[in-house]
Design a protein around this motif. Structure first.
Motif, PDB file in Angstrom:
ATOM      1  N   HIS A  89       0.801  -1.168   0.091  1.00  0.00           N
ATOM      2  CA  HIS A  89       0.091  -0.070   0.126  1.00  0.00           C
ATOM      3  C   HIS A  89       0.976   1.082   0.051  1.00  0.00           C
ATOM      4  O   HIS A  89       0.472   2.088  -0.650  1.00  0.00           O
ATOM      5  N   TRP A  90       1.927   1.219   0.792  1.00  0.00           N
ATOM      6  CA  TRP A  90       2.726   2.356   0.823  1.00  0.00           C
ATOM      7  C   TRP A  90       3.430   2.883  -0.706  1.00  0.00           C
ATOM      8  O   TRP A  90       3.579   3.903  -0.918  1.00  0.00           O
ATOM      9  N   LEU A  91       3.801   1.547  -1.413  1.00  0.00           N
ATOM     10  CA  LEU A  91       4.146   1.875  -2.711  1.00  0.00           C
ATOM     11  C   LEU A  91       3.147   2.430  -3.721  1.00  0.00           C
ATOM     12  O   LEU A  91       3.396   3.497  -4.349  1.00  0.00           O
ATOM     13  N   ILE A 149      -5.488   6.426  -1.164  1.00  0.00           N
ATOM     14  CA  ILE A 149      -5.858   5.189  -1.852  1.00  0.00           C
ATOM     15  C   ILE A 149      -7.075   4.346  -0.952  1.00  0.00           C
ATOM     16  O   ILE A 149      -7.271   4.737   0.270  1.00  0.00           O
ATOM     17  N   ALA A 150      -7.390   3.418  -1.640  1.00  0.00           N
ATOM     18  CA  ALA A 150      -8.209   2.434  -0.984  1.00  0.00           C
ATOM     19  C   ALA A 150      -7.187   1.314  -0.061  1.00  0.00           C
ATOM     20  O   ALA A 150      -6.611   0.731  -0.901  1.00  0.00           O
ATOM     21  N   TYR A 151      -7.408   1.382   1.043  1.00  0.00           N
ATOM     22  CA  TYR A 151      -6.541   0.485   1.663  1.00  0.00           C
ATOM     23  C   TYR A 151      -7.497  -0.753   2.037  1.00  0.00           C
ATOM     24  O   TYR A 151      -8.459  -1.002   2.747  1.00  0.00           O
ATOM     25  N   VAL A 152      -7.185  -1.971   1.326  1.00  0.00           N
ATOM     26  CA  VAL A 152      -8.158  -2.837   1.516  1.00  0.00           C
ATOM     27  C   VAL A 152      -7.590  -4.088   2.567  1.00  0.00           C
ATOM     28  O   VAL A 152      -6.326  -4.486   2.667  1.00  0.00           O
ATOM     29  N   GLU A 153      -8.432  -4.116   3.311  1.00  0.00           N
ATOM     30  CA  GLU A 153      -7.914  -5.307   4.520  1.00  0.00           C
ATOM     31  C   GLU A 153      -8.965  -6.490   4.573  1.00  0.00           C
ATOM     32  O   GLU A 153      -8.744  -7.332   5.806  1.00  0.00           O
ATOM     33  N   ASP A 154      -9.775  -6.953   3.600  1.00  0.00           N
ATOM     34  CA  ASP A 154     -10.673  -7.840   3.689  1.00  0.00           C
ATOM     35  C   ASP A 154     -10.540  -8.585   2.388  1.00  0.00           C
ATOM     36  O   ASP A 154     -10.164  -8.094   1.525  1.00  0.00           O
ATOM     37  N   VAL A 155     -11.336  -9.844   2.163  1.00  0.00           N
ATOM     38  CA  VAL A 155     -11.537 -10.610   1.261  1.00  0.00           C
ATOM     39  C   VAL A 155     -12.953 -10.512   0.605  1.00  0.00           C
ATOM     40  O   VAL A 155     -13.262 -11.408  -0.181  1.00  0.00           O
ATOM     41  N   ARG A 166     -18.121  -6.124  -1.551  1.00  0.00           N
ATOM     42  CA  ARG A 166     -18.109  -4.685  -0.604  1.00  0.00           C
ATOM     43  C   ARG A 166     -16.950  -3.763  -1.467  1.00  0.00           C
ATOM     44  O   ARG A 166     -15.557  -4.195  -1.686  1.00  0.00           O
ATOM     45  N   GLN A 167     -17.448  -2.630  -1.837  1.00  0.00           N
ATOM     46  CA  GLN A 167     -16.831  -1.599  -2.625  1.00  0.00           C
ATOM     47  C   GLN A 167     -15.762  -1.095  -1.390  1.00  0.00           C
ATOM     48  O   GLN A 167     -15.943  -0.659  -0.275  1.00  0.00           O
ATOM     49  N   LYS A 168     -14.336  -0.868  -1.788  1.00  0.00           N
ATOM     50  CA  LYS A 168     -13.391  -0.378  -1.173  1.00  0.00           C
ATOM     51  C   LYS A 168     -13.333   1.102  -1.362  1.00  0.00           C
ATOM     52  O   LYS A 168     -13.039   1.578  -2.449  1.00  0.00           O
ATOM     53  N   LYS A 169     -13.525   1.798  -0.292  1.00  0.00           N
ATOM     54  CA  LYS A 169     -13.507   3.186  -0.142  1.00  0.00           C
ATOM     55  C   LYS A 169     -12.268   3.827  -0.199  1.00  0.00           C
ATOM     56  O   LYS A 169     -11.326   3.506   0.660  1.00  0.00           O
ATOM     57  N   LYS A 172      -3.395   3.612   8.461  1.00  0.00           N
ATOM     58  CA  LYS A 172      -3.424   2.259   8.065  1.00  0.00           C
ATOM     59  C   LYS A 172      -2.076   1.489   7.870  1.00  0.00           C
ATOM     60  O   LYS A 172      -1.973   0.421   8.517  1.00  0.00           O
ATOM     61  N   ILE A 173      -1.347   2.096   7.055  1.00  0.00           N
ATOM     62  CA  ILE A 173       0.090   1.525   6.828  1.00  0.00           C
ATOM     63  C   ILE A 173       1.000   1.482   8.105  1.00  0.00           C
ATOM     64  O   ILE A 173       1.517   0.409   8.407  1.00  0.00           O
TER      65      ILE A 173
END
Length: 471
Positions: free
Chosen positions: A150-152, A172-178, A182-185, A195-196
């Motif tokens: 995510h940092w990159l 960015i959208a920080y994705v933490e699930d599978v 569900r839309q990633k905001k 989050k990072i």
């Protein structure tokens, strides 16, 4: 194991939904990201792979910061085709509609594909059988890789972090699930960085193994380096310092290039001991076929081992003219060189730590670290510390030495783009880039230009209305 690789090859990402679809009806993939991975060894395979972000830095971000002139495109060809991304980045033309031209990005897709792998591990690991100590370690590896990926992404597709504006700017959208339904905001820049930081927290780093025997597997040196680099990019230099130091205390190996004088070739593998984690972009060789700018060429020290002794297998004028169409341009042509385009190396961490020391008043100590790397890069080098002892240097002068030396060290990676973007957010270090293309003109790029932020690809934005462009 074959079923796992069939499963991985079936994953198609339509970003940043994240939408996962099967390309094989025989695969047992159930709704909302549930998979057939049902044991600890299988989950760990998602970590033990050769990471590739598909697109070389030289195709865009190193063009923007004027490290390179691209790959496999001649300047006359690019100048003749103004409605292209290459034209926008080579001539710094802000009027080009980059969002329209960015229909897809294999690098962006790869980042979120690997994020999905990390989330799959974290989602399933507590539900499978296995030793608890292994689960703790594997979870830490997945979280540190998720943070780094995510940092990159955020440093390519969002503005430079500044604490005064981070809460107002897009991230960015920080994705933490599978959960693929569900839309990633898209978060703010501030929320994204928080989050990072959470994913590379001290307890995560402490759970990593002290060392690994494979450079695709995160260890504690990598974990400390990730948090240190994140804090560095946030311009929190004092906080970054102990993490970068700890990374080097664990693995401070420096690539020794002095053998090049005898071998006449720069040889380094993806398994080099100075690599914490290696992340490539397809082929392993790098920076092979990269044409550097005239301004980058001028930054080399005269007795640089690669420049001085590699001949046509190194930075060559003949190949440079052939592939760039411009006299005086060098192109790298060594086919036994595998640098680390998107990963972390101890050599680069020395420069990161050196900057933190210089920024916090320990200027000589910072210069000493740069000299430590330079001793393996430049024949008969003159130590910067010797100059400091004769004429004590202030921060700005020391930073000039660091910036020039680090630039050459980091050719072919994301580092020069990230650094320049960060330095451009500070009044005393911002620079207007001037690119000399001789008969084809001189082009300038302002520190505040929107070109420093790459567009999200349409393949992502069309599936996610929250993913508005950050420029």
């Amino acid at each position: 194991m074959q079923n796992i690789y069939k499963y991985l090859s079936a994953i198609c990402l339509l970003l940043v939904g994240v939408v996962i679809c099967s390309c094989d009806s025989k695969l047992d993939i159930v709704p909302k990201g549930e998979t057939v991975l049902d044991n600890l060894d299988d989950l760990e395979l998602l970590l033990n792979q050769e990471y590739s972000l598909e697109e070389a830095p030289a195709t865009d971000i190193s063009m923007i910061c004027n490290e390179s002139l691209g790959m496999f495109v001649t300047i006359p060809e690019v100048i003749a085709s103004p409605n292209t991304l290459n034209y926008a980045y080579l001539t710094y033309d802000e009027s080009v509609d980059r969002a329209m031209l960015s229909q897809n990005s294999s690098r962006y897709s790869a980042i979120y594909k690997y994020v999905y792998y990390m989330n799959t591990i974290l989602d399933k690991i507590d539900k499978v059988q296995g030793e608890e100590y292994r689960k703790v370690e594997i979870k830490a590896k997945a979280r540190i890789m998720r943070a780094y990926l995510h940092w990159l992404c955020i440093n390519i597709h969002a503005a430079q972090y500044d604490e005064n504006t981070a809460s107002e700017l897009g991230g960015i959208a920080y994705v933490e699930d599978v959960d693929n339904n569900r839309q990633k905001k898209k978060l703010t820049l501030e929320e994204s960085y928080q989050k990072i930081l959470a994913d590379c927290a001290d307890d995560v780093i402490a759970a990593l193994p002290i060392e690994n025997d494979d450079v695709v597997n995160p260890d504690r040196a990598f974990g400390n380096a990730v948090r240190g680099k994140v804090l560095l990019q946030m311009k929190r230099y004092q906080e970054a310092l102990p993490y970068l130091q700890e990374a080097l205390d664990i693995n401070g190996v420096i690539e020794d290039r002095r053998y090049i004088k005898d071998d006449q070739e720069w040889k380094i593998s993806r398994n080099a001991t100075n690599y914490y984690v290696w992340i490539g972009y397809g082929i392993r060789v790098s920076p092979t076929t990269v044409c550097i700018s005239l301004e980058t060429d001028s930054k080399f020290e005269k007795n640089d081992y690669v420049l001085k002794y590699c001949g046509s297998s190194g930075w060559d004028y003949g190949y440079g003219k052939m592939y760039s169409g411009l006299e005086g341009v060098r192109m790298y042509m060594g086919w036994n060189t595998c640098n680390n385009p998107y990963g972390i190396t101890s050599d680069h961490v020395y420069y990161d730590l050196a900057e933190c020391l210089i920024r916090t008043g320990s200027i000589r100590d910072g210069l000493a670290l740069i000299d430590k790397v330079r001793s393996y890069r430049v024949e008969n080098y003159t130590p910067y510390t010797r100059t400091f002892d004769m004429f004590p240097l202030n921060e700005e002068t020391a930073m000039t030495l660091l910036r020039t030396s680090k630039w050459i060290e980091c050719i072919g990676t994301y580092e020069n783009f990230f650094d320049t973007k960060r330095w451009n957010s500070e009044e005393k270090y911002k620079t207007t880039i001037k690119r000399n293309l001789k008969d084809y003109g001189t082009y300038t790029l302002d520190p505040e230009s929107p070109l420093w932020i790459l567009p999200f690809p349409a393949s992502a934005t069309r599936h996610n209305p929250s993913l508005t462009q950050n420029y």
